[in-house]
Design an enzyme around this catalytic site. Structure first.
Site, PDB file in Angstrom:
ATOM      1  N   ALA A  65       0.870  -1.177   0.000  1.00 28.83           N
ATOM      2  CA  ALA A  65       0.000   0.000   0.000  1.00 28.83           C
ATOM      3  C   ALA A  65       0.904   1.222   0.000  1.00 28.83           C
ATOM      4  O   ALA A  65       2.056   1.160   0.447  1.00 28.83           O
ATOM      5  CB  ALA A  65      -0.877  -0.029   1.241  1.00 28.83           C
ATOM      6  N   GLY A 109       0.513  -4.823   0.908  1.00 34.98           N
ATOM      7  CA  GLY A 109      -0.698  -4.868   0.073  1.00 34.98           C
ATOM      8  C   GLY A 109      -0.457  -5.553  -1.267  1.00 34.98           C
ATOM      9  O   GLY A 109      -1.397  -6.086  -1.863  1.00 34.98           O
ATOM     10  N   GLU A 112      -0.767  -9.120  -0.552  1.00 38.14           N
ATOM     11  CA  GLU A 112      -2.184  -9.341  -0.226  1.00 38.14           C
ATOM     12  C   GLU A 112      -3.043  -9.326  -1.486  1.00 38.14           C
ATOM     13  O   GLU A 112      -3.973 -10.133  -1.632  1.00 38.14           O
ATOM     14  CB  GLU A 112      -2.641  -8.279   0.783  1.00 38.14           C
ATOM     15  CG  GLU A 112      -1.947  -8.466   2.135  1.00 38.14           C
ATOM     16  CD  GLU A 112      -2.102  -7.280   3.068  1.00 38.14           C
ATOM     17  OE1 GLU A 112      -1.850  -6.131   2.628  1.00 38.14           O
ATOM     18  OE2 GLU A 112      -2.475  -7.485   4.220  1.00 38.14           O
ATOM     19  N   GLU A 132       4.844  -4.794   7.067  1.00 32.09           N
ATOM     20  CA  GLU A 132       4.169  -3.674   7.735  1.00 32.09           C
ATOM     21  C   GLU A 132       4.670  -3.462   9.155  1.00 32.09           C
ATOM     22  O   GLU A 132       4.634  -2.344   9.672  1.00 32.09           O
ATOM     23  CB  GLU A 132       2.646  -3.911   7.768  1.00 32.09           C
ATOM     24  CG  GLU A 132       1.954  -3.875   6.422  1.00 32.09           C
ATOM     25  CD  GLU A 132       1.905  -5.219   5.712  1.00 32.09           C
ATOM     26  OE1 GLU A 132       2.671  -6.152   6.076  1.00 32.09           O
ATOM     27  OE2 GLU A 132       1.087  -5.362   4.786  1.00 32.09           O
TER      28      GLU A 132
HETATM   29  N1  CAA Z   1       4.623   3.187  -0.811  1.00 28.92           N
HETATM   30  C1  CAA Z   1       5.005   4.343  -1.393  1.00 28.92           C
HETATM   31  N2  CAA Z   1       6.144   4.456  -2.120  1.00 28.92           N
HETATM   32  C2  CAA Z   1       6.910   3.361  -2.251  1.00 28.92           C
HETATM   33  C3  CAA Z   1       6.558   2.119  -1.655  1.00 28.92           C
HETATM   34  C4  CAA Z   1       5.343   2.063  -0.926  1.00 28.92           C
HETATM   35  N3  CAA Z   1       4.902   0.923  -0.367  1.00 28.92           N
HETATM   36  N4  CAA Z   1       7.524   1.219  -1.945  1.00 28.92           N
HETATM   37  C5  CAA Z   1       8.432   1.859  -2.694  1.00 28.92           C
HETATM   38  N5  CAA Z   1       8.067   3.146  -2.876  1.00 28.92           N
HETATM   39  C6  CAA Z   1       8.764   4.197  -3.619  1.00 28.92           C
HETATM   40  C7  CAA Z   1       9.970   4.706  -2.842  1.00 28.92           C
HETATM   41  O1  CAA Z   1       9.575   5.676  -1.907  1.00 28.92           O
HETATM   42  C8  CAA Z   1      10.802   5.267  -3.967  1.00 28.92           C
HETATM   43  O2  CAA Z   1      10.282   6.509  -4.366  1.00 28.92           O
HETATM   44  P1  CAA Z   1      11.215   7.860  -4.348  1.00 28.92           P
HETATM   45  O3  CAA Z   1      12.276   7.541  -5.363  1.00 28.92           O
HETATM   46  O4  CAA Z   1      10.268   8.918  -4.766  1.00 28.92           O
HETATM   47  O5  CAA Z   1      11.733   7.975  -2.983  1.00 28.92           O
HETATM   48  C9  CAA Z   1      10.544   4.306  -5.127  1.00 28.92           C
HETATM   49  O6  CAA Z   1       9.330   3.639  -4.806  1.00 28.92           O
HETATM   50  C10 CAA Z   1      11.621   3.242  -5.260  1.00 28.92           C
HETATM   51  O7  CAA Z   1      11.773   2.611  -4.019  1.00 28.92           O
HETATM   52  P2  CAA Z   1      13.204   2.399  -3.304  1.00 28.92           P
HETATM   53  O8  CAA Z   1      14.156   3.497  -3.655  1.00 28.92           O
HETATM   54  O9  CAA Z   1      12.960   2.155  -1.838  1.00 28.92           O
HETATM   55  O10 CAA Z   1      13.671   1.057  -4.052  1.00 28.92           O
HETATM   56  P3  CAA Z   1      14.644  -0.056  -3.519  1.00 28.92           P
HETATM   57  O11 CAA Z   1      14.915  -0.950  -4.667  1.00 28.92           O
HETATM   58  O12 CAA Z   1      15.804   0.536  -2.784  1.00 28.92           O
HETATM   59  O13 CAA Z   1      13.800  -0.863  -2.386  1.00 28.92           O
HETATM   60  C11 CAA Z   1      11.824  -1.975  -1.540  1.00 28.92           C
HETATM   61  C12 CAA Z   1      12.671  -1.601  -2.783  1.00 28.92           C
HETATM   62  C13 CAA Z   1      12.598  -2.978  -0.662  1.00 28.92           C
HETATM   63  C14 CAA Z   1      10.575  -2.624  -2.057  1.00 28.92           C
HETATM   64  C15 CAA Z   1      11.509  -0.689  -0.715  1.00 28.92           C
HETATM   65  O14 CAA Z   1      10.990   0.301  -1.609  1.00 28.92           O
HETATM   66  C16 CAA Z   1      10.506  -0.891   0.374  1.00 28.92           C
HETATM   67  O15 CAA Z   1      10.846  -1.414   1.428  1.00 28.92           O
HETATM   68  N6  CAA Z   1       9.231  -0.473   0.142  1.00 28.92           N
HETATM   69  C17 CAA Z   1       8.201  -0.515   1.149  1.00 28.92           C
HETATM   70  C18 CAA Z   1       7.675  -1.924   1.370  1.00 28.92           C
HETATM   71  C19 CAA Z   1       6.603  -1.932   2.449  1.00 28.92           C
HETATM   72  O16 CAA Z   1       6.858  -1.605   3.583  1.00 28.92           O
HETATM   73  N7  CAA Z   1       5.376  -2.335   2.067  1.00 28.92           N
HETATM   74  C20 CAA Z   1       4.242  -2.364   2.982  1.00 28.92           C
HETATM   75  C21 CAA Z   1       3.416  -1.125   2.854  1.00 28.92           C
HETATM   76  S1  CAA Z   1       2.143  -0.974   4.089  1.00 28.92           S
HETATM   77  C22 CAA Z   1       0.884  -1.977   3.533  1.00 28.92           C
HETATM   78  O17 CAA Z   1       0.958  -2.585   2.488  1.00 28.92           O
HETATM   79  C23 CAA Z   1      -0.333  -2.055   4.448  1.00 28.92           C
HETATM   80  C24 CAA Z   1      -1.349  -3.077   4.083  1.00 28.92           C
HETATM   81  O18 CAA Z   1      -1.219  -4.226   4.396  1.00 28.92           O
HETATM   82  C25 CAA Z   1      -2.566  -2.687   3.429  1.00 28.92           C
END
Ligand code: CAA
Length: 258
Positions: A65, A109, A112, A132
Site C-alpha cells: 500500500a 498490500g 495481499e 508492515e
Molecule cells: N509506498 C510508497 N512508495 C513506495 C513504496 C510504498 N509501499 N515502496 C516503494 N516506494 C517508492 C519509494 O519511496 C521510492 O520513491 P522515491 O524515489 O520517490 O523515494 C521508489 O518507490 C523506489 O523505491 P526504493 O528506492 O525504496 O527502491 P529499492 O529498490 O531501494 O527498495 C523496496 C525496494 C525494498 C521494495 C523498498 O521500496 C521498500 O521497502 N518499500 C516498502 C515496502 C513496504 O513496507 N510495504 C508495505 C506497505 S504498508 C501496507 O501494504 C499495508 C497493508 O497491508 C494494506
C-alpha cells in the site's frame, strides 16, 4: 477506457491488467485500487473475457500500500473512511478466474493483492513479504489471514512478525504460489494458463472458483455438500453433455457456456 495507474489489454479472451506506477514500484494508492476494481468489474461484464491476469513490472508486482498516502492519516481517517475495505471487496467480487503474475516485489498490500487472486504464478525473482511491522503497523488487506491459510501459521507468523521476505522457491515450497518460472517466461506462462482456462466451459470454471473459495470458509462437510450440489447442477448443462460426449467420441469438446 483510459486509466492513469493501470494498463488494460484484452486479447484472445484474456484481460491483462498491469499495475503501472513505476516510480513508486506500483505502490497501491486509492486511485490505483479504484481503477483496478473498475477494470475488473468491466472484465467481469465483458462476455469476451474468460480469464483475467493481474501483473506488475519486472521489478515489482507491487511494493505495498502507498506509504506516502497513509503516513499522515489518523485513526479517525482510516476507521471512519474504512480504508481498503471497498477496494478489497471489488477484487473479491469478481467471479471470473484471476491469475496473479508476480515478478519482483510483492510486499504488504502487493502480497495481499496477489493472494486475493485465484492463484499465483511467480517469476524466479519474486519476493513476497508482509513488512508492515517495520512501519509500526500490521497487514490490513488479509496478510495475517490469507497468508496463514495458504502457508500455515509458522511461516505466516515468521513473515508478519519479522517482516522478512520469502523468495520464489520458498513460496512454491510453502504453497503460496502454484508455479515458478524464469523471469522472462512469466507472462508467457501466465497467458498460457489463462488460455487453457479460457477453453473450458465458463459454467464449470466459475463454479470451481466458488467451490474452492469455500474450502477455507466453511466446515468440510458443508463445503463438500456445496461442491456436490454444484456438481449435480452441471448435469443440467449442454456443456456437460458436450464434454462427456467428446470424451467418448475421442474428439475435442466445443463448449458454449450453456
Ligand atoms: N509506498 C510508497 N512508495 C513506495 C513504496 C510504498 N509501499 N515502496 C516503494 N516506494 C517508492 C519509494 O519511496 C521510492 O520513491 P522515491 O524515489 O520517490 O523515494 C521508489 O518507490 C523506489 O523505491 P526504493 O528506492 O525504496 O527502491 P529499492 O529498490 O531501494 O527498495 C523496496 C525496494 C525494498 C521494495 C523498498 O521500496 C521498500 O521497502 N518499500 C516498502 C515496502 C513496504 O513496507 N510495504 C508495505 C506497505 S504498508 C501496507 O501494504 C499495508 C497493508 O497491508 C494494506
Amino acid at each position: 477506457m483510459a486509466y492513469d495507474n493501470i494498463i488494460v489489454e484484452i486479447e484472445e479472451h484474456i484481460c491483462t491488467v498491469r499495475l503501472n506506477r513505476p516510480d513508486a514500484l506500483n505502490a497501491l494508492n486509492l486511485e490505483l485500487l479504484r481503477e483496478l476494481g473498475k477494470a475488473l468489474g468491466e472484465a467481469q461484464k465483458n462476455d469476451k473475457v474468460r480469464c483475467i491476469i493481474i501483473a506488475g513490472s519486472e521489478k515489482a508486482f507491487a511494493a505495498g500500500a502507498d506509504i506516502k498516502m497513509m503516513s499522515e492519516k489518523s485513526f479517525t481517517d482510516v476507521f471512519l473512511g474504512d480504508l481498503f475495505t471497498p477496494e478489497e471487496a471489488a477484487v473479491m467480487r469478481i467471479r471470473k478466474p484471476i491469475i496473479a503474475a508476480v515478478s519482483g516485489y510483492a510486499l504488504g498490500g502487493g502480497c495481499e493483492l496477489a493472494m486475493m487472486c485465484d492463484f499465483i504464478i511467480a517469476s524466479d525473482t519474486a519476493k513476497f513479504g508482509q513488512p508492515e511491522v517495520n512501519l509500526g503497523v500490521m497487514a490490513g488487506m488479509g496478510g495475517t489471514q490469507r497468508l496463514t491459510r495458504l502457508v500455515g501459521r509458522a511461516k505466516s507468523m515468521d513473515m508478519n512478525l519479522t517482516g522478512r521476505f520469502m523468495d520464489a522457491e520458498e513460496a512454491e515450497r510453502a504453497g503460496l504460489v502454484s508455479r515458478v518460472v524464469p523471469c522472462k517466461e512469466l507472462m508467457k506462462e501466465a497467458t498460457g494458463a489463462a488460455k487453457k482456462i479460457a477453453e473450458k466451459s465458463m459454467i464449470s470454471v466459475m463454479a470451481i472458483k466458488e467451490a474452492v473459495h469455500r474450502a477455507d470458509q466453511m466446515p468440510l462437510t458443508e463445503a463438500v455438500l456445496f461442491e456436490r450440489r454444484l456438481f449435480h447442477s452441471m448435469f443440467a448443462t449442454e456443456d456437460q453433455k458436450e464434454g462427456m460426449a467428446a470424451f467418448v467420441e475421442k474428439r475435442e469438446p466445443q463448449f458454449r457456456d450453456k
